[in-house]
Design a protein around this motif. Structure first.
Motif, PDB file in Angstrom:
ATOM      1  N   ARG A  28     -37.959   7.142   9.254  1.00 11.24           N
ATOM      2  CA  ARG A  28     -38.185   7.126  10.697  1.00 11.24           C
ATOM      3  C   ARG A  28     -38.229   5.688  11.208  1.00 11.24           C
ATOM      4  N   THR A  29     -38.903   4.808  10.475  1.00 11.32           N
ATOM      5  CA  THR A  29     -39.000   3.424  10.946  1.00 11.32           C
ATOM      6  C   THR A  29     -37.641   2.768  10.928  1.00 11.32           C
ATOM      7  N   LEU A  30     -36.725   3.271  10.096  1.00 10.78           N
ATOM      8  CA  LEU A  30     -35.391   2.669  10.012  1.00 10.78           C
ATOM      9  C   LEU A  30     -34.446   3.280  11.036  1.00 10.78           C
ATOM     10  N   GLY A  31     -34.899   4.285  11.823  1.00 14.59           N
ATOM     11  CA  GLY A  31     -34.061   4.827  12.877  1.00 14.59           C
ATOM     12  C   GLY A  31     -33.425   6.153  12.538  1.00 14.59           C
ATOM     13  N   GLY A  32     -33.766   6.747  11.389  1.00 10.23           N
ATOM     14  CA  GLY A  32     -33.235   8.071  11.064  1.00 10.23           C
ATOM     15  C   GLY A  32     -34.249   9.144  11.449  1.00 10.23           C
ATOM     16  N   SER A  33     -33.900  10.373  11.164  1.00  9.22           N
ATOM     17  CA  SER A  33     -34.859  11.444  11.443  1.00  9.22           C
ATOM     18  C   SER A  33     -34.681  12.551  10.397  1.00  9.22           C
ATOM     19  N   SER A  34     -35.653  13.417  10.342  1.00  8.58           N
ATOM     20  CA  SER A  34     -35.567  14.495   9.334  1.00  8.58           C
ATOM     21  C   SER A  34     -36.318  15.718   9.826  1.00  8.58           C
ATOM     22  N   ASP A  35     -35.854  16.899   9.379  1.00  6.05           N
ATOM     23  CA  ASP A  35     -36.558  18.153   9.667  1.00  6.05           C
ATOM     24  C   ASP A  35     -36.881  18.830   8.339  1.00  6.05           C
ATOM     25  N   VAL A  36     -38.096  19.338   8.255  1.00  7.80           N
ATOM     26  CA  VAL A  36     -38.475  20.101   7.069  1.00  7.80           C
ATOM     27  C   VAL A  36     -38.702  21.539   7.490  1.00  7.80           C
ATOM     28  N   THR A  37     -38.040  22.470   6.809  1.00  6.82           N
ATOM     29  CA  THR A  37     -38.205  23.895   7.121  1.00  6.82           C
ATOM     30  C   THR A  37     -38.713  24.618   5.874  1.00  6.82           C
ATOM     31  N   VAL A  38     -39.683  25.471   6.089  1.00  8.27           N
ATOM     32  CA  VAL A  38     -40.252  26.233   4.971  1.00  8.27           C
ATOM     33  C   VAL A  38     -39.524  27.582   4.868  1.00  8.27           C
ATOM     34  N   HIS A  39     -39.181  27.990   3.657  1.00  8.73           N
ATOM     35  CA  HIS A  39     -38.502  29.280   3.439  1.00  8.73           C
ATOM     36  C   HIS A  39     -39.293  30.109   2.442  1.00  8.73           C
ATOM     37  N   GLU A  40     -39.411  31.397   2.791  1.00  5.46           N
ATOM     38  CA  GLU A  40     -40.043  32.329   1.844  1.00  5.46           C
ATOM     39  C   GLU A  40     -39.181  32.489   0.602  1.00  5.46           C
ATOM     40  N   SER A  41     -37.879  32.584   0.873  1.00  4.01           N
ATOM     41  CA  SER A  41     -36.951  32.734  -0.254  1.00  4.01           C
ATOM     42  C   SER A  41     -35.747  31.864   0.020  1.00  4.01           C
ATOM     43  N   LEU A  42     -35.492  30.980  -0.893  1.00  2.00           N
ATOM     44  CA  LEU A  42     -34.421  30.002  -0.731  1.00  2.00           C
ATOM     45  C   LEU A  42     -33.553  30.056  -1.995  1.00  2.00           C
ATOM     46  N   ALA A  43     -32.235  29.923  -1.773  1.00  3.46           N
ATOM     47  CA  ALA A  43     -31.349  29.943  -2.935  1.00  3.46           C
ATOM     48  C   ALA A  43     -30.709  28.578  -3.106  1.00  3.46           C
ATOM     49  N   ILE A  44     -30.607  28.158  -4.342  1.00  5.73           N
ATOM     50  CA  ILE A  44     -29.843  26.943  -4.648  1.00  5.73           C
ATOM     51  C   ILE A  44     -28.669  27.378  -5.506  1.00  5.73           C
ATOM     52  N   ASP A  45     -27.476  27.338  -4.881  1.00  8.24           N
ATOM     53  CA  ASP A  45     -26.285  27.816  -5.596  1.00  8.24           C
ATOM     54  C   ASP A  45     -25.587  26.704  -6.351  1.00  8.24           C
ATOM     55  N   ALA A  46     -25.891  25.451  -5.941  1.00  5.59           N
ATOM     56  CA  ALA A  46     -25.226  24.337  -6.611  1.00  5.59           C
ATOM     57  C   ALA A  46     -25.665  24.288  -8.067  1.00  5.59           C
ATOM     58  N   VAL A  47     -24.700  24.173  -8.969  1.00  6.72           N
ATOM     59  CA  VAL A  47     -25.043  24.065 -10.380  1.00  6.72           C
ATOM     60  C   VAL A  47     -24.407  22.814 -10.967  1.00  6.72           C
ATOM     61  N   LYS A  48     -24.992  22.382 -12.046  1.00  6.66           N
ATOM     62  CA  LYS A  48     -24.457  21.194 -12.713  1.00  6.66           C
ATOM     63  C   LYS A  48     -23.645  21.636 -13.913  1.00  6.66           C
ATOM     64  N   ARG A  49     -22.497  20.998 -14.078  1.00 14.90           N
ATOM     65  CA  ARG A  49     -21.684  21.297 -15.253  1.00 14.90           C
ATOM     66  C   ARG A  49     -22.157  20.381 -16.380  1.00 14.90           C
ATOM     67  N   LEU A  50     -22.485  20.996 -17.516  1.00 11.77           N
ATOM     68  CA  LEU A  50     -22.986  20.185 -18.630  1.00 11.77           C
ATOM     69  C   LEU A  50     -21.817  19.552 -19.371  1.00 11.77           C
ATOM     70  N   GLU A  51     -21.931  18.245 -19.604  1.00  7.63           N
ATOM     71  CA  GLU A  51     -20.927  17.578 -20.436  1.00  7.63           C
ATOM     72  C   GLU A  51     -21.378  17.704 -21.884  1.00  7.63           C
ATOM     73  N   PRO A  52     -20.438  17.917 -22.792  1.00 10.81           N
ATOM     74  CA  PRO A  52     -20.848  17.986 -24.202  1.00 10.81           C
ATOM     75  C   PRO A  52     -21.495  16.676 -24.651  1.00 10.81           C
ATOM     76  N   LEU A  53     -22.551  16.774 -25.417  1.00  8.55           N
ATOM     77  CA  LEU A  53     -23.260  15.574 -25.868  1.00  8.55           C
ATOM     78  C   LEU A  53     -22.446  14.876 -26.952  1.00  8.55           C
TER      79      LEU A  53
END
Lengths: 227, 110
Positions: free
Chosen positions: A195-220
């Motif tokens: 905020r002090t730098l001139g940006g802004s943000s909104d926080v929203t609360v969800h009862e149920s939220l989905a995160i569909d983004a997944v990470k692809r594992l690289e072989p070790l």
């Protein structure tokens, strides 16, 4: 011209008839042979044979039953192990970010028109979320995990895991929503700095939220588990 | 002739009626039948020799059957039933064979 048959002749005829009858009956009986034909000692022999056979079969039965019980026990063990492995795989999949997840959480929309958001700030934000108990985090289409990184591309854009993040970008975090919200609102935190730098943000609360983004594992390449 | 007729009638009746052999007769009937066949063979031989006698046939038939059955019964009581019935069958078989050989010699002169 036929002489009258004598009594002896008639008796002989009757005896022959009896013989024929007995022979025919006996032949029939043998055709239907069953145990009623057999003599006592023959019956005992048959009984002995059947007894030893039954003993043998009983033994076989016991052996097979034992084997069956053993296999059944093995299968139960296998099932338990499989269940445990499945549960472990789920937890690890969530932690490693390879599984889509859902649950209560918050979304944070971050508007930064002047490109003030730097990698250290993004890192701090992730830190704040983790400290507040976030179990899964994503930004844009990128799932944030232990191996995620942030970088600046030099022209005011933030890069997460090699992907440029445009403003506004949306963060998702799954965890206790109240704790997360409180943690983000603390004075002197990342959002206050924004905020002090001139940006802004909104926080929203969800009862149920989905995160569909997944990470692809690289072989070790280097690390291997110690057995 | 009457004897042959009786034999045929007996076989026909035995085949036609599904008679069950009573249990107490079961061990003796086969032996009795073989003994009777022996008596029949002996009678046929006597007939061909021209010395056949009705009374002798009847007596030999009945006594053959009774002796054979008694032997088997005795064997059963002594615990050697199957062996003794084998012995009786063997002896009767030999007699039937020798009688059959005599009959053959009379009929075919060979």
């Amino acid at each position: 011209m036929r002489p009258r048959p004598s009594r002896a002749q008639i008796v002989a005829g009757l005896l022959c008839a009896l013989l024929g009858f007995a022979a025919a009956t006996q032949v029939r009986q043998v055709e239907r042979a069953d145990f009623s034909e057999l003599r006592q000692d023959e019956l005992i022999e048959v009984l002995d044979r059947l007894n030893s056979e039954a003993e043998l079969l009983e033994e076989q039965n016991a052996t097979l039953e034992g084997e069956r019980d053993r296999l059944q026990a093995n299968r139960n063990d296998d099932e338990a192990a499989q269940q445990a492995a499945r549960a472990r795989a789920e937890v690890q999949g969530i932690l490693a970010g390879t599984l889509p997840v859902e649950g209560p959480g918050i979304t944070l929309t971050w508007r930064d028109p002047e490109g003030q958001l730097t990698a250290p700030m993004a890192y701090l934000l992730v830190d704040e979320l983790r400290n507040a108990g976030a179990e899964a985090i994503s930004v844009g289409d990128v799932r944030i995990t232990a191996s995620s990184y942030f970088a600046d591309d030099g022209s005011g854009h933030l890069i997460a895991d090699g992907q440029a993040l445009a403003s506004p970008c949306e963060w998702r975090a799954i965890g206790d929503p109240a704790t997360l919200q409180t943690a983000l609102g603390i004075p002197g935190g990342v959002l206050a700095t924004l905020r002090t730098l001139g940006g802004s943000s909104d926080v929203t609360v969800h009862e149920s939220l989905a995160i569909d983004a997944v990470k692809r594992l690289e072989p070790l390449e280097h690390a291997a588990a110690i057995e | 002739m009457i004897a042959l007729l009786g034999l045929l009638v007996g076989v026909a009746v035995g085949l036609a009626t599904q008679t069950d052999v009573p249990a107490f007769l079961a061990p003796y009937l086969p032996i009795a039948v073989v003994a009777a066949i022996d008596a029949l063979a002996g009678a046929t031989r006597a007939l061909l020799d021209g010395i056949f006698d009705d009374k002798v046939f009847v007596v030999s038939f009945v006594s053959n059957v009774l002796v054979a059955a008694t032997l088997v019964f005795l064997g059963d009581q002594l615990g050697v039933g199957s062996q003794l019935s084998t012995a009786v069958i063997v002896v009767l078989g030999i007699r039937i064979f020798s009688n059959a050989a005599s009959i053959r010699r009379k009929l075919f002169k060979a």
